[in-house]
Design an enzyme around this catalytic site. Structure first.
Site, short mmCIF file in Angstrom:
data_model
loop_
_atom_site.label_atom_id
_atom_site.label_comp_id
_atom_site.label_asym_id
_atom_site.label_seq_id
_atom_site.Cartn_x
_atom_site.Cartn_y
_atom_site.Cartn_z
CB SER A 106 -0.90 0.01 1.24
OG SER A 106 -1.52 1.28 1.40
CE1 TYR A 118 -4.21 -1.31 5.10
CE2 TYR A 118 -3.13 0.72 4.42
CZ TYR A 118 -3.73 -0.49 4.11
OH TYR A 118 -3.84 -0.85 2.79
#
Length: 317
Positions: A157, A170
């Site tokens: 990501s 995250y």
């Protein structure tokens, strides 16, 4: 690495929706075999993938190692091998705010020896993105080592390159995934796809829960996250610039993303003649952010070079 057969066998985690589903369909379209997996509560969503040619297995990436090993045995029995292992399953990340990001959905069996409260929720985030996938690697890599070939893809990501205050855990897990490598020369690792904003359903309200406990200073950001349940704009502030997530208006096309991953793994299409990448930004936003981070780091290295060198022992005259 050229496979003995052009027909590859994939096992992909988190295929009930989003990028995992698109990747399953893209691989099937190339004539490959796919074992699509998801956790129990989403397993029924895999029936349409089965109808299109995929085999399906229930796999919770946070399951105990012995459970994962049993799933690995079942997977190997289907086609006799796994050529490509894709770590795609991700934990819902738009949950804001206690002292850090809070994730309210946890695995009770893994709470046994952990404190109650935020620490459990923090652990669950790492368990989904790091500890669980490592257990999956331990279960599947022996079969790849036995055949002296295999490809492991970690779906990364943009958050792994630039921290976002509202998604700190995250981002931390995605950064950690980037630094995990298969060291054997006959295994390939692509921490591949540093995805920017893709038009999947990860930002929809159904994918996260809003915590009850809030810190007053973060109420604006928490309200913005809640607004995403209605498909409205989510504004998440990164340092001095807004990082925008607009459900259904993200710049990235998940089907194109999936096609690129299949190209890279197979060495075809856009990847033909190119070396296998250890990391690959996908999306114009990912490319721009990562380029900016690298330029900024090079600039800082230059400005602080004398200080960096000053901490060494003095060389003998």
């Amino acid at each position: 690495m050229s496979p003995d057969s052009k027909e590859l066998v994939w096992l992909i985690t988190g295929t009930s929706s989003g990028l995992g589903r698109c990747l399953t369909l893209a691989a099937l379209k190339r004539g490959d075999k796919v074992i699509a997996t998801s956790r129990g509560r989403s397993f029924s969503k895999l029936e349409d993938l089965k109808a299109q040619g995929a085999n399906i297995l229930e796999l919770d990436v946070t399951a105990p190692p012995e459970t994962v090993e049993e799933v690995a045995k079942k997977a190997i029995q289907i086609y006799g091998r796994i050529d490509v292992l894709v770590h795609n399953a991700a934990r819902d990340f738009l949950v804001i705010h206690r002292a850090v990001i809070v994730f309210t959905e946890s695995s009770a069996r893994l709470r046994r020896n952990w404190p109650i409260g935020r620490e459990i929720e923090d652990y669950d985030q790492f368990n989904t993105h790091i500890f669980g996938p490592l257990n999956i690697n331990r279960a599947f890599l022996p079969y790849m080592r036995e055949r002296r070939k295999g490809t492991v893809v970690w779906v990364g990501s943009l958050g792994g390159w630039r921290g976002i205050p509202t998604m700190g855990l995250y981002c931390a897990t995605k950064h950690a995934a980037f630094h995990h490598h298969c060291t054997k020369r006959y295994l390939r690792l692509a921490c591949a796809a540093y995805a920017g904003s893709f038009r999947s359903n990860i930002a929809e309200g159904a994918h996260y829960d809003s915590p009850d406990a809030r810190i007053d200073d973060y109420k604006k950001m928490a309200a913005a996250a809640d607004a995403s349940r209605e498909g409205t704009l989510v504004s998440i502030f990164v340092v001095e610039s807004p990082y925008l997530i607009i459900t259904s208006y993200e710049v990235g096309d998940p089907e194109k993303y999936a096609e690129v991953i299949v190209d890279v793994v197979r060495g075809e299409g856009c990847a033909l003649g190119k070396p296998f990448p250890s990391s690959l930004p996908l999306g114009s936003d990912a490319h721009g952010v990562i380029e900016g981070v690298c330029k900024n780091m090079i600039e800082q290295l230059g400005k602080w070079k004398d200080v960096s060198y000053s901490t060494d022992f003095l060389k003998d005259a």
